[in-house]
Write a protein that holds these residues in place. Sequence first.
Motif, PDB file in Angstrom:
ATOM      1  N   ILE A  11       1.714  -9.312   1.935  1.00 21.14           N
ATOM      2  CA  ILE A  11       2.299  -8.391   2.446  1.00 21.14           C
ATOM      3  C   ILE A  11       2.088  -8.308   3.955  1.00 21.14           C
ATOM      4  O   ILE A  11       2.903  -7.884   5.186  1.00 21.14           O
ATOM      5  CB  ILE A  11       1.442  -7.042   2.043  1.00 21.14           C
ATOM      6  N   THR A  15       4.500  -7.765   6.842  1.00 20.95           N
ATOM      7  CA  THR A  15       4.265  -6.203   8.443  1.00 20.95           C
ATOM      8  C   THR A  15       3.298  -6.265   9.468  1.00 20.95           C
ATOM      9  O   THR A  15       2.489  -7.620   9.658  1.00 20.95           O
ATOM     10  CB  THR A  15       3.439  -5.526   7.160  1.00 20.95           C
ATOM     11  N   GLU A  52       6.900  -3.812  -3.092  1.00 18.55           N
ATOM     12  CA  GLU A  52       6.968  -1.769  -2.857  1.00 18.55           C
ATOM     13  C   GLU A  52       4.797  -1.537  -1.681  1.00 18.55           C
ATOM     14  O   GLU A  52       4.482  -1.210  -2.353  1.00 18.55           O
ATOM     15  CB  GLU A  52       7.447  -1.228  -3.022  1.00 18.55           C
ATOM     16  N   ILE A  58       8.518  -4.928   0.435  1.00 15.29           N
ATOM     17  CA  ILE A  58       8.626  -5.565   1.220  1.00 15.29           C
ATOM     18  C   ILE A  58       9.341  -6.906   1.261  1.00 15.29           C
ATOM     19  O   ILE A  58       9.607  -7.219  -0.540  1.00 15.29           O
ATOM     20  CB  ILE A  58       7.437  -5.601   0.700  1.00 15.29           C
TER      21      ILE A  58
END
Length: 237
Positions: A11, A15, A52, A58
């Motif tokens: 993640i 991100t 997600e 993701i």
Amino acid sequence: MKFPVRLDRLISQATDHSRKQVKYLLKDGYVTVNGEIERQAQRKVNQDDRVELMDEPIGEASARYFMLHKPQGFISATKDKEHLTVLEFIDEPRRENLSVAGRLDIDTTGLVLLTDDGQWLHQVISPKHQCEKAYRVETTKPLDQKAIAKLEQGVWLNNEKTRTAPAQIEVIDEYHYRIIITEGRYHQVKRMFAAVENHVESLHRERIAGIVLDSALAPGEYRALTQAEIESVGKLG
Ligand code: URA
């Protein structure tokens, strides 16, 4: 990215969130894996797991590779309390995820590679892969034939248990040489020249493996590597 991978790592790479922020998001129940809330940061996921964050899927962030023309006065780490680092020049999202593949001294200029692909980074820096590095060296005095032969065969550096691996020396002129080495010991080139009673006035890295510093890059400029450059690591040594 190599799967299986830790959920927090996946993640944060995909991100703008740091690993720490991702841990909080997980704890607060914002992450699902295959539709189920997952709170464990160390949970391993595979490519076919559906991850997600706040109901947004993701995807895997694709790895990034850059070359920078490092000027003097910056250190090739990504964090430092005292000095400015090479990351100052990198205007990219999640730049703090990048690592330097092969450091240069603060006063050395030239080619620095940055990536968030850990395996590729390992290929560049691991002594096992014997990746070639070419430096242009300015010396305080000319090298004689004996010194050149010594440098090429390998020299003993202070406090080291083994001689340096064979190197290649090209004479550019009396005060300028190109040295190609396959190791990355601490201050290696400066110490090699000191071992033959010379002194490095200035040092500039021109190439790592098949990646040559782009002459269109002024000091402080950078660009993404081409696919051919990325793939040259591990091929040419
Ligand atoms: N060798 C050195 O001595 N310094 C560098 O920055 C790189 C190689």
